[in-house]
Enzyme design. Sequence first.
Site, PDB file in Angstrom:
ATOM      1  N   CYS A 125      25.921 -39.169  -2.930  1.00  0.00           N
ATOM      2  CA  CYS A 125      25.400 -39.970  -1.818  1.00  0.00           C
ATOM      3  C   CYS A 125      26.438 -40.000  -0.692  1.00  0.00           C
ATOM      4  O   CYS A 125      27.496 -39.392  -0.787  1.00  0.00           O
ATOM      5  CB  CYS A 125      25.134 -41.399  -2.282  1.00  0.00           C
ATOM      6  SG  CYS A 125      24.266 -41.491  -3.860  1.00  0.00           S
TER       7      CYS A 125
HETATM    8  N1  GLN Z   1      24.972 -41.167  -9.640  1.00  0.00           N
HETATM    9  C1  GLN Z   1      24.471 -42.008  -8.600  1.00  0.00           C
HETATM   10  C2  GLN Z   1      22.959 -42.024  -8.530  1.00  0.00           C
HETATM   11  O1  GLN Z   1      22.270 -41.401  -9.276  1.00  0.00           O
HETATM   12  C3  GLN Z   1      25.039 -41.627  -7.268  1.00  0.00           C
HETATM   13  C4  GLN Z   1      24.592 -40.279  -6.861  1.00  0.00           C
HETATM   14  C5  GLN Z   1      25.314 -39.751  -5.695  1.00  0.00           C
HETATM   15  O2  GLN Z   1      26.427 -40.113  -5.356  1.00  0.00           O
HETATM   16  N2  GLN Z   1      24.671 -38.806  -5.147  1.00  0.00           N
HETATM   17  O3  GLN Z   1      22.458 -42.678  -7.691  1.00  0.00           O
END
Ligand code: GLN
Length: 229
Positions: free
Chosen positions: A2
Site C-alpha cells: 500500500c
Molecule cells: N498486507 C496488508 C494488506 O493486505 C498491506 C498490503 C500492502 O501494503 N499492500 O492489506
Amino acid sequence: MCRHLGWLGRPVSVASLVCAPPSGLLVQSYAPRRQRHGLFNADGWGVGFFDGAVPRRWRSPAPLWGDASFASVAPALTSGCVVAAVRSATIGMPIEASATAPFSDGRWLLSHNGVVDRRVLPAPSTAESACDSAVLAAVIFDRGLDRLADTIVDVGTADPQARLNVLAADGSRLLATAWGDTLSLLQRPDGVVVASEPYDDDPHWRDVPDRHLVDVSAAGITVTALEGR
Ligand code: GLN
C-alpha cells in the site's frame, strides 16, 4: 504494498495532503511512482485525523479514485495530525473497511505498508480484522508505541520475508519505520510529511534509509537505525 502518508504540523485540509498534490495518495491509488509490490492501490482507502485528542477515521474497501463523497468532503476536514492510506491487498487477505488502515486503539492511528506472516505474531488481545496488517497493528498497540522499534526488529527477525513500513500518530507525535519498502520525508514551513513516496517533485524531499525509524514531535525530527541500538 500500500501507500501511506502522515502529517504533523499546523492544521491543514485532508484534501491538500491527499487530493491536491500531483502525485498524492489519490493519484497513487492508480499511478504510484515508487511502488515495488503491486501495480496500484484499488482495494480501499482510509483517512484518520485528530480532532483534539480524539482520533477519527473514514475508511472504505472501494477505490479512492471513485469516491465522489470523499472528494467533496475532504477540503472541509482539517487537522494538525493526519494518517491516510490507499490499499493494495495482499493475496488471501479480506477486502473490507476494517482491514483498511488506519487502525486505532482509541489513542493512536496506525498504517502498515507491507506483509507479515501472521503465524510469527503473538496473539493480540484484539484485532479489527484477520488481515495481517490489522493483527500487526494490534500487536504494536499491545506492546506500546514507545517500543515500536523493538517490535519491528523482533517481528522482522521472526519473519525475514516481512516488509514492515509502519506509520503511527497520536496527535502530537508521528512515528514511521522503513523496513523493506520506500519512505520519504518532507519538512515544510508549516509541518512535516512522512510518506511512502513523494507527493510532488519538491527537491526538499529526503529518502529515509531502509531499516530506520523516523520520530517527529515538537522536539524536532530524528531518523535512527532500527538495528544495533
Ligand atoms: N498486507 C496488508 C494488506 O493486505 C498491506 C498490503 C500492502 O501494503 N499492500 O492489506
